[in-house]
Structures are given as C-alpha cells and as structure tokens.
Scaffold this motif. Structure first.
Motif, short mmCIF file in Angstrom:
data_model
loop_
_atom_site.label_atom_id
_atom_site.label_comp_id
_atom_site.label_asym_id
_atom_site.label_seq_id
_atom_site.Cartn_x
_atom_site.Cartn_y
_atom_site.Cartn_z
N ILE A 24 -66.08 0.93 40.74
CA ILE A 24 -67.23 0.37 39.52
C ILE A 24 -66.81 0.94 38.27
CG2 ILE A 24 -69.58 -0.11 38.85
CD1 ILE A 24 -70.51 0.15 41.85
N PHE A 25 -66.30 0.13 37.53
CA PHE A 25 -65.81 0.21 35.94
C PHE A 25 -66.89 0.07 34.93
CE2 PHE A 25 -62.09 -0.46 38.59
CZ PHE A 25 -61.12 0.60 38.11
N GLY A 26 -67.32 0.93 34.18
CA GLY A 26 -68.37 0.64 33.38
C GLY A 26 -67.42 0.39 31.97
N ILE A 27 -67.37 -0.63 31.36
CA ILE A 27 -66.69 -0.86 30.23
C ILE A 27 -67.70 -1.06 28.80
CG2 ILE A 27 -64.93 -2.51 29.31
CD1 ILE A 27 -64.23 -3.57 32.15
N SER A 28 -67.20 -0.21 28.03
CA SER A 28 -68.13 -0.31 26.68
C SER A 28 -67.24 -0.47 25.49
CB SER A 28 -69.21 0.91 26.62
OG SER A 28 -68.14 2.17 26.77
N GLY A 29 -67.81 -0.42 24.47
CA GLY A 29 -67.20 -0.35 23.32
C GLY A 29 -66.85 -1.79 22.61
N HIS A 30 -65.69 -2.06 22.16
CA HIS A 30 -65.40 -3.26 21.53
C HIS A 30 -64.77 -4.18 22.46
CE1 HIS A 30 -65.03 -0.64 17.96
NE2 HIS A 30 -65.94 -1.30 17.50
N VAL A 31 -65.83 -4.81 23.43
CA VAL A 31 -65.46 -5.72 24.11
C VAL A 31 -66.63 -6.83 23.96
CG1 VAL A 31 -64.07 -4.80 25.86
CG2 VAL A 31 -66.42 -4.59 26.10
N GLY A 64 -60.07 6.01 29.45
CA GLY A 64 -60.31 4.98 30.80
C GLY A 64 -60.94 5.62 31.55
N GLY A 65 -61.42 6.97 31.69
CA GLY A 65 -61.98 7.48 32.75
C GLY A 65 -63.43 8.46 32.13
N GLY A 66 -63.98 7.87 31.12
CA GLY A 66 -65.10 8.61 30.65
C GLY A 66 -64.54 9.78 29.51
N ILE A 99 -64.78 3.20 30.84
CA ILE A 99 -63.65 2.48 29.96
C ILE A 99 -64.23 2.36 28.52
CG2 ILE A 99 -61.94 0.98 29.58
CD1 ILE A 99 -62.01 0.36 32.74
N MET A 100 -63.97 3.24 27.67
CA MET A 100 -64.27 3.15 26.41
C MET A 100 -63.30 2.44 25.68
SD MET A 100 -65.81 6.96 26.25
CE MET A 100 -66.49 6.79 24.66
N VAL A 101 -63.40 1.04 24.97
CA VAL A 101 -62.54 0.45 24.29
C VAL A 101 -62.66 0.54 22.85
CG1 VAL A 101 -61.70 -2.00 23.86
CG2 VAL A 101 -62.65 -1.36 26.23
N MET A 102 -61.79 0.87 22.01
CA MET A 102 -61.68 1.06 20.63
C MET A 102 -60.87 0.11 19.82
SD MET A 102 -62.22 5.18 20.64
CE MET A 102 -61.96 5.40 22.38
#
Length: 196
Positions: A24-31, A64-66, A99-102
C-alpha cells in the motif's frame, strides 16, 4: 487472506524477485488525487503517480518511502521500480511506501526544516547525538531558511548529519540524518541561495 485462498506460490508471483506481494503506497503532495493505492512491489513510480492523477506542475523531487528516507531528484526517480532492492540501488529506501511528490514550487530548505522540527520534537532525549544533534540541526536550518545563515552553517549541518548516523541508541538519529543530508547535498544550491 490472499495467501490462504490462493497459496504462497500465487502470492510470490506478484511483484519482483525477492520483492513479492502487494504494497500500500500513500501518495501525497503535488498530485491530482492524493491517497492510498495498492500495487504489486516493483510497480514503476511513474505508474503510481499516474494512478494518483499525475504530477501537478513539473516534478522536482520525490521522497519514496516516508520522511525518514533520502530524497530523490526527478532525474534520480525516473524509471524507478518501487521495491526494496530497486530503491536501495538508487540510494534511498522504500520504507513505509509514503510517496511525497514535490513540484518546482517546493522549497527543499523549508522541507528540510519542517522534517527536522518533527524529529527534534520526537526525540526521546535518551542519547546525546539525537537529543542535541536534532535541535542543533534545527537551529542551523532555521537560520538558513530565515536568511541569517552562512555557508559554514550548511557545512555544519552536513558534518553533524554525518556524525549522527550510526551513533544513536535507536534508528531515530539515522531517520533524520540521512534525509536531511540528502536534501542539503542534492539541493545545495537552494540552501546557498538563502545565505550571505
């Protein structure tokens, strides 16, 4: 339940060699659609970002992993398979799968400051490298971000992170030293632009 219903061999067919099963991937940030997504280990990062609606703006960096793993530049993240072995080969870790997307609007020095504030608060205080080190790095980054720092402060942050790694009683020291060190090293120009 999947293993009970279908057996271990079927489970091991998901993912990649030595990295099987779903995650389970938690995807946050600029998405466009932040959230949690379940995919087999080894799924390309690009596919996960697409599932989350794609990046808003231009991709600058990914954690990618917290928050406790080293940041990747957009270039380093290109073509990354999201499994434990592939992440290690790129100099980071899969960790929690957070996953924190910037995008290009993100200030990496501000991300570093926010991260160290969290870790300085969370330190149990039992060992000096973590207790004192986290607060010292926090003060240095506060000075840098506020425009009152120097290049020597940047060097001192890197020096402290190098000394803290491997010298704490628990993994918390490494959990902040590795990501802060990576942010400063990979985006040093942003830190230098803030100092005199």
């Amino acid at each position: 339940p999947y293993i009970i219903e279908h057996g271990a061999a079927a489970f091991m067919r998901m993912g990649t060699a030595n990295n099987f099963g779903p995650k389970i991937f938690g995807i946050s940030g600029h998405v466009r659609r932040p959230g949690t997504y379940e995919y087999p280990l080894g799924t390309p990062l690009e596919n996960l970002l697409e599932a989350a609606g794609g990046v808003v703006g231009e991709l600058k960096a990914v954690i990618g992993g917290g928050l406790s793993v080293p940041i990747l530049t957009a270039r380093e993240a290109a073509g990354l398979a999201m499994d434990y072995d592939s992440c290690l080969k790129r100099g980071t870790m899969l960790g929690s799968g957070g996953i924190m997307v910037m995008n290009e609007t993100t200030s990496i020095p501000e991300v570093a400051l926010r991260a160290i504030r969290f870790y300085a608060h969370e330190s149990c205080g039992q060992c000096t490298p973590c207790r004192q080190g986290s607060h010292t790095v926090e003060k240095l980054l506060e000075r840098i971000v506020s425009g009152l720092g120097t290049r020597a402060d940047i060097d001192l942050v890197l020096q402290l992170c190098g000394r803290i790694k491997g010298s704490t009683l628990c993994p918390t020291g490494e959990a902040f030293a590795m990501p802060i060190e990576a942010m400063v090293t990979k985006f040093r120009g942003e830190f230098e632009a803030l100092v005199g």
